[in-house]
Design an enzyme around this catalytic site. Structure first.
Site, PDB file in Angstrom:
ATOM      1  N   ARG A  87       0.837  -1.191   0.000  1.00  0.00           N
ATOM      2  CA  ARG A  87       0.000   0.000   0.000  1.00  0.00           C
ATOM      3  C   ARG A  87       0.871   1.240   0.000  1.00  0.00           C
ATOM      4  O   ARG A  87       1.905   1.277   0.662  1.00  0.00           O
ATOM      5  CB  ARG A  87      -0.916   0.018   1.233  1.00  0.00           C
ATOM      6  CG  ARG A  87      -1.975  -1.089   1.190  1.00  0.00           C
ATOM      7  CD  ARG A  87      -2.892  -1.020   2.379  1.00  0.00           C
ATOM      8  NE  ARG A  87      -2.107  -0.948   3.603  1.00  0.00           N
ATOM      9  CZ  ARG A  87      -2.462  -0.254   4.666  1.00  0.00           C
ATOM     10  NH1 ARG A  87      -3.582   0.427   4.674  1.00  0.00           N
ATOM     11  NH2 ARG A  87      -1.687  -0.246   5.733  1.00  0.00           N
ATOM     12  N   SER A 150       7.928  -5.501   6.378  1.00  0.00           N
ATOM     13  CA  SER A 150       7.592  -6.483   7.415  1.00  0.00           C
ATOM     14  C   SER A 150       8.342  -7.804   7.252  1.00  0.00           C
ATOM     15  O   SER A 150       7.740  -8.872   7.244  1.00  0.00           O
ATOM     16  CB  SER A 150       6.086  -6.689   7.471  1.00  0.00           C
ATOM     17  OG  SER A 150       5.535  -6.765   6.191  1.00  0.00           O
ATOM     18  N   ASP A 203       6.584  -3.582  10.441  1.00  0.00           N
ATOM     19  CA  ASP A 203       5.140  -3.317  10.549  1.00  0.00           C
ATOM     20  C   ASP A 203       4.646  -3.303  11.998  1.00  0.00           C
ATOM     21  O   ASP A 203       3.705  -2.580  12.343  1.00  0.00           O
ATOM     22  CB  ASP A 203       4.308  -4.283   9.689  1.00  0.00           C
ATOM     23  CG  ASP A 203       4.607  -5.743   9.947  1.00  0.00           C
ATOM     24  OD1 ASP A 203       5.579  -6.049  10.667  1.00  0.00           O
ATOM     25  OD2 ASP A 203       3.871  -6.591   9.403  1.00  0.00           O
TER      26      ASP A 203
HETATM   27 MG    MG Z   1      -0.104  -5.727   7.342  1.00  0.00          MG
END
Ligand code: MG
Ligand code: ADP
Length: 465
Positions: A87, A150, A203
């Protein structure tokens, strides 16, 4: 455990079928005593990771030493690279602990996951900025952006860090041991895009910071999504391995990389043959043992292994399977979510999945009950085990538990798996004294990871953090 627990009694089952289910239940149900032993080991592993580099729990310093005040204002950008999606976000801080954000989501292509990741990310950033007319022109200063990444990174500053290993299905050659910010910055440069990555956060760190912007009591951030991991504020005095300057706050956010727990000796987690089979066939065998029992990427596959184990003994689906059922990773964890709470009288939702998704016709009511039990056992074990890390971490900072403490949690497993939150909280309550437990508030920090990267970019820009 015996079939005395009615949830595991299959109406109309043969004795052989019921015996197999009882055996599964005995493998998947964990007593408090067993959990207590795992929590104790988890704490020991935390201590080890705080003292020394390269232990199974890495306890990685994030270089984030501040808490946002909640009064900061402005718009900040971030990229959130998860296990399933990417994103790009524009986050606006309102100065009263509130944020609004605008984001665009891109599915990671197979090519990106295995080869072209950073060029793919740069392309998505370009698309986001271009569609909003935000792409800086030649004379304009570059746009500062936070990057949520992440995967395990050995952080070397607030905006640099080397990749330790890939997890969760990514496997891009040539990245391990290199600075991921540099790799992305180079890809952005190749596109001629004037964007500067000013903050690199895990994250979990992002989730914690996004919770902290709105709530000064935020102490811990957790992800239960494709994978699982957590971050928390630790007293630097407890971080014996830290050789850097002492932060004025006295605190440091640590990225625990807790998904690796027990991966070195496979001694404490309740491994079943179904877990071992998954591990052996995964792209990272003997790694991320805890994550593989808890998170979205894996639970469907554990369930699939159980289904095949039963089918191969002709205890399920009359021994039939299908091409799709035989394919690894073909059962998405979201099917477990819906299966575990199918309360229709004939289990018609499960029937739909067996028929439409797995492409197997004529399931019996016994088959469908067995599917439901599998979904419950796999999901509830995950939720019970998730409490292990939560309890170990919160009791590590029990100095903070005498006043309100907020735990921000993000990820589809936590958000959507039925009762995940309830089982996590209930289980944790057995291991923390009641007068402290009542101070703990578990909240959904939805999309916190991306918002947190923008907040970290703000901290880096505002405080030179
Ligand atoms: Mg996530
Ligand atoms: P990410 O980890 O990439 O940030 P998410 O938090 O959305 O993404 O987690 C995605 C994972 O969650 C996938 O492995 C998916 O199978 C699983 N998942 C998606 N929907 C559900 C659901 N309803 N119940 C349980 N797991 C789910």
């Amino acid at each position: 455990m015996s079939s005395a627990d009615s949830r595991y009694t299959i109406v109309g089952a043969t004795p052989e079928q019921q015996a197999a289910i009882d055996m599964l239940a005995s493998q998947f149900l964990l007593t408090d005593e067993r959990l207590g032993a795992i929590i104790k080991e988890f704490r020991r592993r935390m201590e080890e990771g705080l003292a020394t580099d390269g232990r199974v729990l890495k306890m990685i310093p994030s270089y984030v030493t501040r808490r946002p005040l909640g009064s900061e204002v402005g718009s900040y950008f971030a990229i959130d690279l998860g296990g399933t999606n990417l994103r790009v976000l524009k986050v606006t801080l309102d100065g009263r602990g509130g944020v609004t954000s605008e984001h665009q989501k891109f599915a990671l292509s197979e090519e990106a996951k295995s080869r072209t990741l950073f060029d793919f990310v740069a392309q998505c950033v370009d698309t986001f900025l271009d569609e909003r007319n935000l792409r800086p022109l030649g004379q304009q200063p570059p746009i500062p952006m936070g990057l949520t990444f992440s995967y395990p990174v050995q952080q070397t500053s607030i905006n640099s860090g080397t990749l330790v290993q890939w997890t969760k299905g990514l496997n891009v050659p040539g990245c391990v041991g290199r600075d991921v910010v540099r790799l992305l910055q180079d890809a952005l440069l190749r596109l001629g895009l004037r964007v500067k990555i000013v903050a690199l956060v895990n994250d979990t760190v992002g989730t914690l910071l996004s919770a902290a912007y709105s709530d000064p009591a935020a102490q811990m951030g957790i992800i239960f999504g494709t994978g699982t991991n957590a971050a928390y504020y630790e007293d630097v005095a407890n971080l014996a391995k830290w050789k850097g300057p002492n932060p004025s706050s006295g605190e440091m956010v640590l990225n625990m990389e807790w998904g690796a727990f027990d991966s070195d000796d496979f001694a404490f987690l309740p491994f079943t043959p179904h877990d071992i089979k998954l591990d052996r066939k995964s792209i990272n065998p003997r790694k991320q043992a805890y994550e593989k029992m808890i998170s979205g990427m894996y639970l469907g596959e554990i369930a699939r292994n159980i289904v095949l184990w039963l089918a191969d003994q002709r205890l399920l689906l009359d021994g039939r399977s299908s091409e799709i059922l035989n394919a690894m990773w073909s059962i998405d964890t979201s099917y477990l979510s819906s299966g575990a709470v199918d309360t229709t009288s004939d289990l018609s939702e499960i029937q739909q999945v067996i028929e439409k998704t797995l492409n197997i016709s004529n399931s019996t009511f016994v088959d469908r009950q067995i599917f439901k039990v599998i979904a419950i056992l796999v999901g509830e074990r995950a939720a019970r085990l998730s409490a292990v890390g939560v309890v170990a971490t919160l009791t590590k900072r029990s100095d903070l538990l005498n006043k309100p403490v907020t735990v921000g949690i993000d990820g589809s497993m936590y958000e959507h798996y039925p009762y995940f939150h309830d089982i996590l909280v209930e289980t944790a309550s057995h291991f923390i004294p009641q007068e402290q437990f009542k101070n703990i508030n578990f909240t959904l920090a939805k999309d916190g990871s991306g918002v947190g990267a923008a907040i970290t970019a703000m901290l880096a820009a505002t405080y030179d953090a």
